[in-house]
Design a protein around this motif. Structure first.
Motif, PDB file in Angstrom:
ATOM      1  N   SER A   1       0.837  -1.206   0.000  1.00 13.66           N
ATOM      2  CA  SER A   1       0.000   0.000   0.000  1.00 13.66           C
ATOM      3  C   SER A   1       0.863   1.244   0.000  1.00 13.66           C
ATOM      4  CB  SER A   1      -0.913   0.011   1.217  1.00 13.66           C
ATOM      5  OG  SER A   1      -1.756  -1.097   1.194  1.00 13.66           O
TER       6      SER A   1
ATOM      7  N   ASP B   1      -6.100  -0.694  -4.660  1.00  8.94           N
ATOM      8  CA  ASP B   1      -5.552  -1.293  -3.444  1.00  8.94           C
ATOM      9  C   ASP B   1      -6.543  -2.313  -2.894  1.00  8.94           C
ATOM     10  OD1 ASP B   1      -4.230  -1.972  -1.184  1.00  8.94           O
ATOM     11  OD2 ASP B   1      -3.983   0.063  -0.434  1.00  8.94           O
ATOM     12  N   GLU B   2      -6.265  -3.562  -3.094  1.00  2.45           N
ATOM     13  CA  GLU B   2      -7.135  -4.657  -2.639  1.00  2.45           C
ATOM     14  C   GLU B   2      -8.609  -4.344  -2.848  1.00  2.45           C
ATOM     15  OE1 GLU B   2      -6.104  -6.587   0.917  1.00  2.45           O
ATOM     16  OE2 GLU B   2      -4.109  -5.739   1.002  1.00  2.45           O
TER      17      GLU B   2
END
Ligand SMILES: Nc1ncnc2c1ncn2[C@@H]1O[C@H](COP(=O)(O)OP(=O)(O)OP(=O)(O)O)[C@@H](O)[C@H]1O
Ligand SMILES: [Mg+2]
Lengths: 306, 356
Positions: free
Chosen positions: B43, B158-159
């Motif tokens: 991240s 991000d995810e």
């Protein structure tokens, strides 16, 4: 609501587990039920009591405002006047320059609100979202001002306003309240609940800082903001002390001062006129409250938005 | 469309170094996936590209231009957050057009852009709803639409699928792959799910503790891992690794020391009657897992515990099994964990005469 729901769950669970013990289980459940019902009645009674405590004086005020002078003195008192005397309101209004008082009150209460919005929102945002040198110290300083009573500082403020030639002006009554530590604190708490990601998303959307505040943060804390605005409005609308101290003539005097004067006019305590005046004073607050109560309730159950 | 270059990037929080010296080139139009265990700095890397995190040292270039000092909104990067980060007080339309408004795009153009995007992601009937009134999958689409409508050079995710249930996750996975094909924009995608990484990425960057372990295509990562970490990170069950000191019956000819050998569970063959050629290892079966088409055995041998995976074979019930790994399927690693190439693996002569 919740209690009854979980109660049901327990019952079905028990039923599946202990089939053989019908008798004693039934007894126990009916006992629990009775206990719950009793609790609900008690709860209801308490609420009724509370309503009475708050509503009785208010009802009394309305009743008295519609009575004749002799009627206010009757013992035992009567709740409903035989013939409502609407004239009391006109009398109250005519004891002084009430239109001016009213306008002064509006200008000052709303002026304070506007100034507070302009100072509190950016300050709260900065305290909630930025770490700058001395930010902790500054915030403590702001919080300390919460603990200083007005009676302690009115003299220096008076001298200051007098030096600035602001006595007997609207501005003079607005400026001392142009910001509020309580408001900053309240709003900062609200802003801190907004997830950082939202602000980052807005930054990626090319939003400028003021736009983030106006379009994202403020709408998210709207219930808090409205509640504070209401508290502030009521406090300054009803404020007696500051206008009393900071004015020496009628130019900037507000409704509470005008109403306080009703008593003096007649020499004797004219309760009916006085109560009519009080109703004139609180009527706008009731109207404002009526329109914002939905938000106020929301503010107290506010727990962040996902 | 843009190439992203990370040159000698470092990142520190106070005194803690999260990323020491990271060099990475993300190819124009690629679907690059960053994978790695939790806390390895995925991240952080992503957020540094987006400009949400200040870099401590190094240089980031997007499309050849240094963007170190460029504000997040001006990097032409759009991001999809894990929790979507939709503006809760705005409608779906408001969410999508917020970025356009800030760029001063006229109302009429905005309306057509929003309508087009809504059509693509299937949000057209929901434009006037608030995010709270949407399902998880719909929120995900709004987040995508909000990013897409700005026509960015780089998409950063991000995810984005971690909050969805398995079925929806599969569906969105396919949709994202198609979306990438259609847009041709550079995608940088973070996940800690290796299946997601292998199935979506055309370039995978494996990270550990702020260091890039390997950046390669999915096939190369699987067939040609650069080190122990990648070898064990990719594949389920993970690659079996044995200490050479515990292994007998093998002759390893190499210029440098081989400290570990590894093999993939699916490359080991169970010896049932027939004689197979290769590295033979046997032990007691600890667990058997049958998933229908495939069976997974956990076997305890003298040299350690390892897994074997078979496809479309009967479940072997014997208490002990002997498996054979073809010599060319053995991976050798040095003491530093680096993969050693050109190691000759042979059966030890002794083994010919006696046993293992
Ligand atoms: N604001 C911060 N201050 C201090 N340390 C931080 C901060 N943000 C992240 N870190 C640290 O940096 C490291 C990398 O964090 P990062 O969020 O990049 O991990 P990640 O690879 O995305 O993990 P995950 O898969 O769990 O999301 C972690 O060890 C974390 O504790
Ligand atoms: Mg992360």
């Amino acid at each position: 609501m919740k209690a009854t729901k979980s109660g049901l769950l327990v019952e079905t669970g028990d039923a599946a587990l202990t089939r053989g013990m019908e008798g004693s289980r039934g007894n126990r459940i009916s006992l629990i039920r009775a206990g719950r019902a009793a609790l609900r009645v008690l709860n209801w009674l308490c609420m009724l009591l509370l309503v009475l405590v708050f509503a009785l004086p208010f009802g009394w005020m309305i009743s008295t405002s519609l009575k004749t002078m002799p009627e206010t003195m009757i013992f035992p008192p009567e709740w409903i006047p035989k013939q409502p005397v609407w004239q009391n309101y006109a009398d109250a209004w005519n004891t002084g320059p009430f239109l001016r008082y009213f306008m002064n009150s509006v200008i000052i209460a709303i002026g304070i609100l506007i100034c507070q919005a302009l100072t509190i929102i950016p300050a709260a945002y900065a305290f909630a979202r930025y770490q700058f040198i001395g930010s902790k110290l500054l915030f403590s300083v702001v919080m300390v001002t919460l603990m200083i009573p007005a009676q302690l500082i009115f003299l220096p403020v008076y001298l200051e306003l007098s030096a600035l030639k602001l006595l007997n002006t609207h501005l003079g009554l607005i400026l001392p309240f142009a910001s509020s530590a309580f408001g900053i604190f309240l709003l900062r708490q609200g802003f801190m609940q907004v997830p950082e990601e939202l602000i980052e998303a807005a930054r990626l959307d090319q939003a400028k800082e003021w736009k983030i505040i106006a379009k994202l943060m403020v709408p998210m804390v709207k219930p808090v903001l409205i509640t504070f605005a209401l508290f502030s409005f009521i406090a300054h609308w009803n404020d007696y002390f500051w206008p009393l101290v900071m004015t020496t003539n009628e130019t900037a005097r507000t409704l509470p001062l005008g109403i306080a004067k009703i008593r003096e006019v007649e020499g004797v305590a004219t309760w009916n006129t006085l109560m009519a005046g009080n109703l004139i004073l609180v009527a706008p607050i009731l109207v404002v409250f009526f329109f914002s109560q939905r938000h106020i309730i929301r503010a107290f159950v506010y727990s962040g938005v996902k | 469309m843009a190439t992203i270059e990370l040159i000698n990037i470092s990142k520190k929080y106070k005194d803690e170094t999260i990323i020491a010296d990271l060099n990475l080139t993300i190819k124009d139009g690629s679907f690059t996936v960053l994978v790695g265990p939790s806390g390895c700095g995925k991240s952080t890397t992503l957020r540094m590209i987006a400009g949400l995190e200040q870099i401590t040292g190094g240089e980031i270039r997007i499309d050849g231009k240094r963007v170190n000092e460029t504000a997040p909104g001006h990097r032409d990067v759009a991001m999809v957050f894990q929790n979507y980060a939709l503006y809760p007080t705005m409608t779906v339309r408001g969410n999508i057009e917020f970025g356009l408004k800030n760029r001063g795009i006229a109302k009429r153009e905005r309306d057509t852009l929003v309508a087009d995007i809504a059509e693509i992601v299937g949000l057209a009937p929901l434009l006037d709803r608030k995010p709270q009134q949407l399902s998880g999958g719909q929120r995900q689409r709004v987040a995508l639409a909000r990013a897409m409508v700005k026509k960015p050079k780089v998409f950063i995710l991000d995810e984005p699928l971690s909050n969805l249930d398995a079925k929806l996750r599969n569906q969105m996975r396919t949709e994202l792959i198609q979306l990438h094909k259609r847009l041709g924009t550079t995608f940088v995608y973070v996940t800690h799910d290796q299946v997601e990484a292998m199935s979506m990425g055309d370039e995978i960057v494996v990270m550990n503790k702020g260091l890039i372990q390997q950046a390669d295509s999915p096939m190369n990562l699987y067939y040609d891992p650069a080190n122990l970490f990648t070898a064990q990170f990719i594949g389920t069950p993970a690659m079996n690794v044995l200490d050479t000191r515990d292994v007998s019956g093998l002759m390893l000819q190499s210029e440098s020391t081989v400290s570990h050998i590894g093999f993939r569970p699916e490359r080991a063959q169970i010896e049932a009657g027939q004689q197979l050629d290769g590295f033979r290892i046997s032990g007691e079966v600890m667990t058997r897992e049958s998933l229908g088409a495939e069976n997974i055995y956990q076997i305890k041998a003298a040299s350690g515990v390892f897994f074997v995976k078979t496809f479309l074979e009967p479940l072997y019930e014997a208490p002990a099994l002997s498996v054979v790994v073809p010599y060319e399927q053995l991976y050798c690693f040095g003491p530093d964990g680096k993969r050693l190439a050109g190691v000759k693996v042979q059966e030890r002569q002794l083994a010919m005469a006696g046993g293992v």
